[in-house]
Design a protein around this motif. Structure first.
Motif, mmCIF file in Angstrom:
data_model
loop_
_atom_site.group_PDB
_atom_site.id
_atom_site.type_symbol
_atom_site.label_atom_id
_atom_site.label_comp_id
_atom_site.label_asym_id
_atom_site.label_seq_id
_atom_site.Cartn_x
_atom_site.Cartn_y
_atom_site.Cartn_z
ATOM 1 N N SER A 70 -36.424 -11.917 -1.038
ATOM 2 C CA SER A 70 -36.900 -12.191 -2.408
ATOM 3 C C SER A 70 -38.340 -12.701 -2.456
ATOM 4 O O SER A 70 -38.995 -12.602 -3.495
ATOM 5 N N SER A 71 -38.836 -13.251 -1.342
ATOM 6 C CA SER A 71 -40.226 -13.736 -1.349
ATOM 7 C C SER A 71 -41.231 -12.641 -0.977
ATOM 8 O O SER A 71 -42.449 -12.859 -1.037
ATOM 9 N N LYS A 72 -40.745 -11.472 -0.595
ATOM 10 C CA LYS A 72 -41.652 -10.390 -0.165
ATOM 11 C C LYS A 72 -42.334 -9.732 -1.368
ATOM 12 O O LYS A 72 -41.717 -9.600 -2.439
ATOM 13 N N PRO A 73 -43.556 -9.272 -1.187
ATOM 14 C CA PRO A 73 -44.269 -8.659 -2.320
ATOM 15 C C PRO A 73 -43.596 -7.388 -2.834
ATOM 16 O O PRO A 73 -43.772 -7.027 -3.994
ATOM 17 N N PHE A 74 -42.820 -6.723 -1.969
ATOM 18 C CA PHE A 74 -42.177 -5.461 -2.372
ATOM 19 C C PHE A 74 -40.785 -5.668 -2.966
ATOM 20 O O PHE A 74 -40.101 -4.689 -3.279
ATOM 21 N N PHE A 75 -40.358 -6.930 -3.147
ATOM 22 C CA PHE A 75 -38.979 -7.199 -3.588
ATOM 23 C C PHE A 75 -38.651 -6.529 -4.933
ATOM 24 O O PHE A 75 -37.596 -5.911 -5.087
ATOM 25 N N GLY A 76 -39.565 -6.641 -5.886
ATOM 26 C CA GLY A 76 -39.326 -6.050 -7.211
ATOM 27 C C GLY A 76 -39.188 -4.540 -7.137
ATOM 28 O O GLY A 76 -38.254 -3.951 -7.705
ATOM 29 N N ASP A 77 -40.121 -3.907 -6.421
ATOM 30 C CA ASP A 77 -40.065 -2.442 -6.262
ATOM 31 C C ASP A 77 -38.795 -2.020 -5.507
ATOM 32 O O ASP A 77 -38.199 -0.991 -5.827
ATOM 33 N N LEU A 78 -38.414 -2.839 -4.528
ATOM 34 C CA LEU A 78 -37.209 -2.528 -3.743
ATOM 35 C C LEU A 78 -35.965 -2.540 -4.637
ATOM 36 O O LEU A 78 -35.136 -1.625 -4.578
ATOM 37 N N CYS A 79 -35.870 -3.564 -5.494
ATOM 38 C CA CYS A 79 -34.712 -3.637 -6.399
ATOM 39 C C CYS A 79 -34.765 -2.504 -7.424
ATOM 40 O O CYS A 79 -33.727 -1.901 -7.749
ATOM 41 N N ASP A 80 -35.962 -2.166 -7.929
ATOM 42 C CA ASP A 80 -36.097 -1.008 -8.850
ATOM 43 C C ASP A 80 -35.582 0.265 -8.167
ATOM 44 O O ASP A 80 -34.859 1.061 -8.772
ATOM 45 N N GLU B 197 -41.216 7.448 4.371
ATOM 46 C CA GLU B 197 -41.766 6.224 3.788
ATOM 47 C C GLU B 197 -40.766 5.077 3.839
ATOM 48 O O GLU B 197 -39.577 5.282 3.564
ATOM 49 N N VAL B 198 -41.265 3.881 4.113
ATOM 50 C CA VAL B 198 -40.391 2.706 4.194
ATOM 51 C C VAL B 198 -39.714 2.431 2.847
ATOM 52 O O VAL B 198 -38.568 1.969 2.804
ATOM 53 N N GLY B 199 -40.394 2.736 1.765
ATOM 54 C CA GLY B 199 -39.827 2.518 0.431
ATOM 55 C C GLY B 199 -38.950 3.659 -0.060
ATOM 56 O O GLY B 199 -38.465 3.647 -1.198
ATOM 57 N N ARG B 200 -38.717 4.663 0.799
ATOM 58 C CA ARG B 200 -37.827 5.792 0.494
ATOM 59 C C ARG B 200 -37.119 6.192 1.784
ATOM 60 O O ARG B 200 -37.208 7.329 2.232
ATOM 61 N N ASN B 201 -36.408 5.218 2.372
ATOM 62 C CA ASN B 201 -35.859 5.464 3.715
ATOM 63 C C ASN B 201 -34.373 5.809 3.721
ATOM 64 O O ASN B 201 -33.689 5.631 4.720
ATOM 65 N N VAL B 202 -33.896 6.302 2.630
ATOM 66 C CA VAL B 202 -32.610 7.007 2.387
ATOM 67 C C VAL B 202 -31.304 6.277 2.697
ATOM 68 O O VAL B 202 -30.256 6.683 2.193
ATOM 69 N N ILE B 203 -31.347 5.253 3.503
ATOM 70 C CA ILE B 203 -30.065 4.612 3.854
ATOM 71 C C ILE B 203 -30.263 3.143 4.184
ATOM 72 O O ILE B 203 -31.317 2.749 4.709
ATOM 73 N N HIS B 204 -29.247 2.349 3.853
ATOM 74 C CA HIS B 204 -29.177 0.943 4.272
ATOM 75 C C HIS B 204 -28.059 0.799 5.287
ATOM 76 O O HIS B 204 -27.016 1.439 5.157
ATOM 77 N N GLY B 205 -28.249 -0.058 6.268
ATOM 78 C CA GLY B 205 -27.163 -0.411 7.194
ATOM 79 C C GLY B 205 -27.159 -1.903 7.430
ATOM 80 O O GLY B 205 -28.215 -2.509 7.623
ATOM 81 N N SER B 206 -25.985 -2.497 7.424
ATOM 82 C CA SER B 206 -25.862 -3.941 7.673
ATOM 83 C C SER B 206 -26.427 -4.277 9.046
ATOM 84 O O SER B 206 -26.255 -3.511 9.998
ATOM 85 N N ASP B 207 -27.091 -5.451 9.141
ATOM 86 C CA ASP B 207 -27.772 -5.782 10.401
ATOM 87 C C ASP B 207 -26.960 -6.703 11.318
ATOM 88 O O ASP B 207 -27.413 -7.022 12.411
ATOM 89 N N SER B 208 -25.780 -7.143 10.877
ATOM 90 C CA SER B 208 -24.905 -7.973 11.714
ATOM 91 C C SER B 208 -23.503 -7.897 11.125
ATOM 92 O O SER B 208 -23.334 -7.449 9.977
ATOM 93 N N VAL B 209 -22.524 -8.349 11.896
ATOM 94 C CA VAL B 209 -21.150 -8.359 11.386
ATOM 95 C C VAL B 209 -21.056 -9.288 10.176
ATOM 96 O O VAL B 209 -20.410 -8.966 9.179
#
Ligand code: IDP
Ligand code: MG
Length: 145
Positions: free
Chosen positions: A47-57, A102-114
């Motif tokens: 949430s503190s990252k500059p791209f947070f708003g664009d990421l949620c959009d 592109e990092v802002g269009r990277n097609v998939i999310h994966g959990s980073d830990s159990v």
């Protein structure tokens, strides 16, 4: 989770197929239009990252496909199959390495830990009635035990 660009580009089948072929078992899957609050909660560590708003959009910009995959070391294994966050640094053969630039269009999310996976399953799925408890009939051909 297949992100909105993955859905819009017609990669649902391609991405699901990679996990199926690997030998992982699908324990939950649904299409979903993400409410803003869910996107913000999902990415709250950023949430503190500059791209947070664009990421949620981006995450709310169209349907996503939420998936729960089971298998040995599945979190690490899936992250390897997904590839590095920046698709220009993702190895060829990985989902992002093959399907994104592109990092802002990277097609998939994966959990980073159990722990993240447990938190994210609770956030994105509406309880155990959306998850399945079953075994694949091919299990002895995939798993040695
Ligand atoms: P991950 O998706 O590989 O786990 P994270 O660091 O958790 O990567 O970042 C979550 C998502 O935020 C990334 O998948 C990407 O869509 C986006 N993101 C990460 N870093 C940047 C950036 O520097 N610019 C724009 N978007 C970013
Ligand atoms: Mg992450």
């Amino acid at each position: 989770m297949i992100k909105p660009d993955g859905v819009q580009r017609g990669y649902m089948g391609e991405i699901i197929s990679r996990f199926e072929k690997k030998g992982m078992v699908c324990k939950g899957l649904k299409t979903f239009m993400t409410p803003r609050e869910v996107a913000e909660e999902h990415y709250k560590d950023l949430s503190s990252k500059p791209f947070f708003g664009d990421l949620c959009d981006y995450i709310c910009s169209g349907p996503v496909v939420c998936m729960v995959w089971e298998g040995p070391g599945v979190v690490k294994s899936a992250r390897l199959m997904i590839g590095a966050t920046n698709p220009l640094e993702s190895a060829p053969g990985t989902i992002r390495g093959d399907l994104a630039v592109e990092v802002g269009r990277n097609v998939i999310h994966g959990s980073d830990s159990v722990e993240s996976a447990e938190r994210e399953i609770a956030l994105w799925f509406g309880g155990d009635d959306e998850l399945l408890d079953y075994e694949m009939c091919i299990k002895p051909w995939v798993r040695e035990e």
